[in-house]
Write an enzyme that holds these catalytic residues in place. Structure first.
Site, PDB file in Angstrom:
ATOM      1  N   GLU A 100      20.270 -28.905 -19.421  1.00 30.09           N
ATOM      2  CA  GLU A 100      19.224 -28.250 -18.641  1.00 30.09           C
ATOM      3  C   GLU A 100      19.372 -26.733 -18.686  1.00 30.09           C
ATOM      4  O   GLU A 100      18.631 -26.009 -18.027  1.00 30.09           O
ATOM      5  CB  GLU A 100      19.248 -28.727 -17.185  1.00 30.09           C
ATOM      6  N   CYS A 134      20.136 -33.071 -14.769  1.00 30.39           N
ATOM      7  CA  CYS A 134      21.394 -33.666 -15.217  1.00 30.39           C
ATOM      8  C   CYS A 134      21.209 -34.950 -16.002  1.00 30.39           C
ATOM      9  O   CYS A 134      22.178 -35.485 -16.545  1.00 30.39           O
ATOM     10  CB  CYS A 134      22.284 -33.943 -14.006  1.00 30.39           C
ATOM     11  N   THR A 176      29.344 -25.138  -5.461  1.00 30.77           N
ATOM     12  CA  THR A 176      29.066 -26.386  -6.185  1.00 30.77           C
ATOM     13  C   THR A 176      28.772 -26.123  -7.662  1.00 30.77           C
ATOM     14  O   THR A 176      28.203 -26.970  -8.344  1.00 30.77           O
ATOM     15  CB  THR A 176      27.876 -27.137  -5.562  1.00 30.77           C
ATOM     16  N   HIS A 250      27.438 -39.902 -11.646  1.00 26.80           N
ATOM     17  CA  HIS A 250      27.129 -38.476 -11.747  1.00 26.80           C
ATOM     18  C   HIS A 250      27.752 -37.786 -10.538  1.00 26.80           C
ATOM     19  O   HIS A 250      27.526 -38.189  -9.398  1.00 26.80           O
ATOM     20  CB  HIS A 250      25.618 -38.275 -11.774  1.00 26.80           C
ATOM     21  N   ASN A 328      30.868 -28.820 -11.123  1.00 28.75           N
ATOM     22  CA  ASN A 328      29.604 -29.396 -11.573  1.00 28.75           C
ATOM     23  C   ASN A 328      29.338 -29.025 -13.032  1.00 28.75           C
ATOM     24  O   ASN A 328      29.295 -27.851 -13.390  1.00 28.75           O
ATOM     25  CB  ASN A 328      28.468 -28.871 -10.689  1.00 28.75           C
ATOM     26  N   SER A 362      17.858 -34.456 -11.039  1.00 29.65           N
ATOM     27  CA  SER A 362      16.839 -34.077 -10.059  1.00 29.65           C
ATOM     28  C   SER A 362      15.483 -33.957 -10.712  1.00 29.65           C
ATOM     29  O   SER A 362      15.354 -33.698 -11.906  1.00 29.65           O
ATOM     30  CB  SER A 362      17.232 -32.749  -9.400  1.00 29.65           C
TER      31      SER A 362
END
Length: 450
Positions: A100, A134, A176, A250, A328, A362
């Site tokens: 992404e 993701c 994050t 995930h 992440n 998302s």
């Protein structure tokens, strides 16, 4: 494990038989050389002790500056895979990339890999990029597996690449972040074949998105509120999650997996598919309530967390090594979990077991699929050398992370630019961004191996 090198070119290739047990033949992980401590970040940010380490379940977070981008991540991961397993570049007929991280609104990251393959005499390589937060890496994986299983397959293997640099503006989202990438070789007769049926749920939401191309930072950070509503597993009455030995999820940050996913797993273990018998599946002491309302009930969540703890510690936690150290990795998070599992469980114990994979991106896209371990994973484990490599990451002060993000901000969308980051922060043998010219063309170089 012997990695099959089927055909040097796609011409005049006619596979003798339909491929079987298509899946993962080999695997490589990449992550930056530096990381910061989330405990130190709590103090640096002036927040309460435990806000990141307990509240988010994070320990460390990988970081990189303007010397690295998604193309360097992909190049390093792919070349690492090829060199560690002595793969002939001409034996690759397809490359699918999931990311992404966008550095060009048109040109695929996959094209950046083609210089390496063209130098080896192979320009006949199908596949481009898949993008949806993701989830793109899982779409890439399905594409590669489906190609090998299809009538279009020419007898060669495929490579799947996924990775991202997850960074956030100053504020609650920043802890994050993280970074990492993976590359996996896909072909028949694999020790880790994918089972054929997937459970998928997709919908149009705005839980997390990046509409501003002038910034690497997301517009919204509501990932913890995003819920995949159909993690029901494989179709058919014969399958239940009791058939899964090791679940991998995930994991954008550790607490999401502990708070959200294990309760779902326990719910699925205990809740039959038929609505008329759902009530009997509820834990004792929890008031009956509509199913949808139960999804956001904090008391019920705590109940399921307690139920799931023992299973979590012996199964899910074994897939969290990369997440704990790198943070992440967006499209690489799920597959970093798989690599962590392969590094944490003895190959003899893994053989014959079933691994479930829950992919989420998302926007939203989600799939649940399974891998049956049919072969020996010893070579994959040894060549990943994951535990030692994660421990060898350099722990740096939090201010160095802030400085790295400042360099990235300066570089974003820049032309006629020479990155300022030190090459000492690049692993030996890793790729780095050398320059961007006035036409926004990027030039990459490789650091010499040690």
């Amino acid at each position: 494990m012997t990695v099959p090198m089927n055909a040097s070119t796609s011409q005049d290739v006619a596979p003798a038989a339909r491929p079987s047990d298509v899946g993962i033949l080999a695997m490589e992980m990449y992550f930056p050389r530096r990381c910061i401590s989330e405990e130190e970040l709590e103090e640096f940010d002036g927040v309460s002790k435990g806000k990141y380490t307990i509240g988010l379940g994070q320990k460390y977070m990988a970081c990189c500056d303007d010397r690295e981008d998604i193309n360097t991540f992909a190049l390093t991961a792919v070349t690492g895979l090829i060199e560690k397993y002595n793969i002939d570049p001409k034996s690759i007929g397809r490359i699918d990339v999931g990311t992404e991280t966008i550095i060009d609104k048109s040109k695929a990251t996959k094209t950046a890999l083609m210089d390496y393959f063209a130098d080896a005499g192979n320009t006949d390589v199908e596949g481009v990029d898949s993008k949806n937060a993701c989830y793109g890496s899982t779409a890439a994986l399905f594409n590669a597996v489906n190609w090998v299983e299809s009538a279009s397959w020419d007898g060669r293997n495929a490579i799947v690449v996924g990775g991202d640099i997850a960074i956030y503006a100053e504020g609650s989202g920043r802890p994050t972040g993280g970074a990492g990438a993976f590359a996996i070789l896909i072909g028949p007769n694999a020790p880790l074949p994918l089972e054929p049926i997937h459970g998928t749920h997709m919908a149009n939401t705005y839980d997390f998105y990046k509409p501003k191309l002038g910034s690497e930072y997301p517009e919204a950070f509501r990932t913890k509120h995003a819920k995949a509503k159909k993690a029901q597993g494989l179709s058919g009455p014969a399958f239940s999650l009791a058939d899964v030995d090791f679940p991998v999820f995930h994991s954008p940050y550790g607490k999401m997996v502990r708070r959200r996913t294990p309760p779902r797993v326990q719910r699925l273990h205990r809740q039959p598919r038929r609505p008329q018998v759902r009530e009997r599946a509820r834990p004792r002491g929890v008031a009956a309530q509509p199913y949808k309302a139960s999804l956001t009930d904090k008391n019920l969540e705590k109940t399921f967390m307690a139920i799931a703890k023992a299973d979590y510690d012996t199964t899910v936690e074994k897939g969290m090594r990369c997440a704990r150290r790198c943070g992440n990795m967006y499209t690489a998070s799920l597959y970093g979990g798989l690599a962590s599992l392969l590094a944490s469980v003895e190959p003899a114990e893994l053989k014959g077991k079933r691994i479930s994979m829950f992919a989420f991106g998302s926007g939203i896209a989600s799939s649940f699929f399974t891998i049956k371990v049919k072969g020996d994973t010893s070579e994959i484990r040894a060549k990943l050398d994951l535990v030692a490599r994660l421990e060898s990451m350099k722990l740096v002060p939090c201010q160095e992370y802030v400085d790295a993000l400042t360099l990235r901000e300066k570089n974003h969308n820049a032309g006629s630019y020479v990155p300022e980051g030190s090459l000492e922060n690049i692993w030996p043998g890793g790729y780095y961004l050398e320059s961007i010219d006035s036409k926004y063309r990027r030039k990459y170089a490789r650091r010499e191996k040690a």
